[in-house]
Design a protein around this motif. Sequence first.
Motif, mmCIF file in Angstrom:
data_model
loop_
_atom_site.group_PDB
_atom_site.id
_atom_site.type_symbol
_atom_site.label_atom_id
_atom_site.label_comp_id
_atom_site.label_asym_id
_atom_site.label_seq_id
_atom_site.Cartn_x
_atom_site.Cartn_y
_atom_site.Cartn_z
ATOM 1 N N GLY A 153 0.765 -1.244 0.000
ATOM 2 C CA GLY A 153 0.000 0.000 0.000
ATOM 3 C C GLY A 153 0.791 1.286 0.000
ATOM 4 N N ASP A 154 2.092 1.217 0.249
ATOM 5 C CA ASP A 154 2.899 2.437 0.264
ATOM 6 C C ASP A 154 3.440 2.793 -1.121
ATOM 7 N N ASN A 155 3.016 2.063 -2.149
ATOM 8 C CA ASN A 155 3.417 2.378 -3.517
ATOM 9 C C ASN A 155 2.155 2.595 -4.343
ATOM 10 N N ALA A 156 1.790 3.869 -4.539
ATOM 11 C CA ALA A 156 0.536 4.217 -5.216
ATOM 12 C C ALA A 156 0.510 3.713 -6.655
ATOM 13 N N GLU A 157 1.644 3.762 -7.335
ATOM 14 C CA GLU A 157 1.712 3.294 -8.720
ATOM 15 C C GLU A 157 1.407 1.799 -8.796
ATOM 16 N N PHE A 158 1.981 1.044 -7.863
ATOM 17 C CA PHE A 158 1.738 -0.396 -7.817
ATOM 18 C C PHE A 158 0.268 -0.692 -7.531
ATOM 19 N N MET A 159 -0.302 0.013 -6.549
ATOM 20 C CA MET A 159 -1.691 -0.239 -6.154
ATOM 21 C C MET A 159 -2.666 0.078 -7.283
ATOM 22 N N LYS A 160 -2.305 1.047 -8.097
ATOM 23 C CA LYS A 160 -3.157 1.395 -9.234
ATOM 24 C C LYS A 160 -3.099 0.312 -10.309
ATOM 25 N N LYS A 161 -1.907 -0.224 -10.513
ATOM 26 C CA LYS A 161 -1.722 -1.234 -11.553
ATOM 27 C C LYS A 161 -2.193 -2.607 -11.102
ATOM 28 N N TYR A 162 -2.032 -2.908 -9.784
ATOM 29 C CA TYR A 162 -2.411 -4.216 -9.258
ATOM 30 C C TYR A 162 -3.270 -4.056 -7.997
ATOM 31 N N PRO A 163 -4.480 -3.510 -8.135
ATOM 32 C CA PRO A 163 -5.362 -3.372 -6.968
ATOM 33 C C PRO A 163 -5.755 -4.742 -6.427
ATOM 34 N N LYS A 164 -6.045 -4.789 -5.150
ATOM 35 C CA LYS A 164 -6.287 -6.079 -4.491
ATOM 36 C C LYS A 164 -7.472 -6.850 -5.066
ATOM 37 N N ASN A 165 -8.438 -6.146 -5.649
ATOM 38 C CA ASN A 165 -9.610 -6.839 -6.196
ATOM 39 C C ASN A 165 -9.361 -7.393 -7.596
ATOM 40 N N SER A 166 -8.138 -7.199 -8.116
ATOM 41 C CA SER A 166 -7.833 -7.660 -9.473
ATOM 42 C C SER A 166 -6.793 -8.775 -9.512
ATOM 43 N N VAL A 167 -6.233 -9.110 -8.361
ATOM 44 C CA VAL A 167 -5.182 -10.127 -8.314
ATOM 45 C C VAL A 167 -5.572 -11.223 -7.321
ATOM 46 N N GLU A 168 -4.813 -12.315 -7.351
ATOM 47 C CA GLU A 168 -5.100 -13.460 -6.496
ATOM 48 C C GLU A 168 -3.837 -13.911 -5.775
ATOM 49 N N TRP A 169 -4.038 -14.772 -4.786
ATOM 50 C CA TRP A 169 -2.912 -15.332 -4.039
ATOM 51 C C TRP A 169 -1.937 -16.054 -4.965
ATOM 52 N N ASP A 170 -2.455 -16.680 -6.007
ATOM 53 C CA ASP A 170 -1.587 -17.389 -6.960
ATOM 54 C C ASP A 170 -0.558 -16.463 -7.585
ATOM 55 N N ASN A 171 -0.824 -15.173 -7.599
ATOM 56 C CA ASN A 171 0.069 -14.183 -8.222
ATOM 57 C C ASN A 171 1.097 -13.630 -7.241
ATOM 58 N N PHE A 172 1.165 -14.162 -6.033
ATOM 59 C CA PHE A 172 1.914 -13.515 -4.958
ATOM 60 C C PHE A 172 3.389 -13.290 -5.285
ATOM 61 N N SER A 173 4.093 -14.304 -5.793
ATOM 62 C CA SER A 173 5.523 -14.131 -6.075
ATOM 63 C C SER A 173 5.744 -13.067 -7.141
ATOM 64 N N PHE A 174 4.884 -13.057 -8.157
ATOM 65 C CA PHE A 174 4.962 -12.031 -9.196
ATOM 66 C C PHE A 174 4.752 -10.639 -8.613
ATOM 67 N N LEU A 175 3.782 -10.518 -7.708
ATOM 68 C CA LEU A 175 3.480 -9.215 -7.098
ATOM 69 C C LEU A 175 4.645 -8.708 -6.257
ATOM 70 N N VAL A 176 5.267 -9.581 -5.498
ATOM 71 C CA VAL A 176 6.437 -9.186 -4.709
ATOM 72 C C VAL A 176 7.564 -8.736 -5.634
ATOM 73 N N TYR A 177 7.756 -9.480 -6.723
ATOM 74 C CA TYR A 177 8.794 -9.122 -7.699
ATOM 75 C C TYR A 177 8.527 -7.754 -8.318
ATOM 76 N N GLN A 178 7.280 -7.511 -8.746
ATOM 77 C CA GLN A 178 6.937 -6.246 -9.385
ATOM 78 C C GLN A 178 7.007 -5.079 -8.393
ATOM 79 N N TYR A 179 6.535 -5.305 -7.187
ATOM 80 C CA TYR A 179 6.598 -4.266 -6.157
ATOM 81 C C TYR A 179 8.044 -3.863 -5.898
ATOM 82 N N THR A 180 8.922 -4.842 -5.808
ATOM 83 C CA THR A 180 10.338 -4.570 -5.577
ATOM 84 C C THR A 180 10.946 -3.798 -6.735
ATOM 85 N N ALA A 181 10.624 -4.216 -7.957
ATOM 86 C CA ALA A 181 11.133 -3.531 -9.144
ATOM 87 C C ALA A 181 10.647 -2.085 -9.215
#
Length: 253
Positions: free
Chosen positions: A221-249
Amino acid sequence: MKLKFLMLSLSLISTLSFAQKVKYSKEEKKEMNQYLFNEGFNTASSNKISTIILKDNNEYQGYTKSWVKQRGQILSITIEDAETGKAIKLDAKDIAEMYLYATEAEKSMKAAKFISNMRNYSTKKYKKSVTDDAILFENQTVSLKNKKESKSFLMQVINPEFNESISVYYDPFAKETATYGFAGAPSFGGGVIKSYYIKKGDKVIWLHKDDFEDNYDFLFGDNAEFMKKYPKNSVEWDNFSFLVYQYTAMNNG
């Protein structure tokens, strides 16, 4: 009255816009389903030299002989010193990090498990199941399953290539989603790991898939750009590793 109606309308539009799901292309969905974490291992080779670095910067090298665990997490480890042959027991609370190697037997088991599920071919990398690389463990103080008294453990980092913002640790007791298939044939689905230990900032928690949505803002939640691109209602737990990778990038880009 007109002003109040206008403000109410704008508020409603804003709420609806926020709730609207982001639609991803077929290619984006395929990328998001990639599993980018390293394989978790439960054994250590006694034939390869392990390296243990203490908090005081002293270093030991030797052959892993035994360890004491709680719910799969390492409380202490005993090695045979590579030079003297002397047995040395080291407590997790005194260790900063260590590097072990998986046993050939466990790698073979992981390889067989990979092959048995067709879903793995499109989501995982086989080489991570049979890796010859040293496996990183870090000292963390954590409450197991967020219920037990906090203790120092040595925990396997499964995202060492992208852990600048969030560190993800293997949960040896994690369950997986059910697989399905025909008798005697490879399965087609399931096999998704249901829990990890997560460190962000100074906070370490046990994260289960059922609590993913509740912790989404804490994680990203501290990255507004990330939250806009990957809001919680659009992603799933199966995507978790990808989300951590993208958030870090996106945090370090």
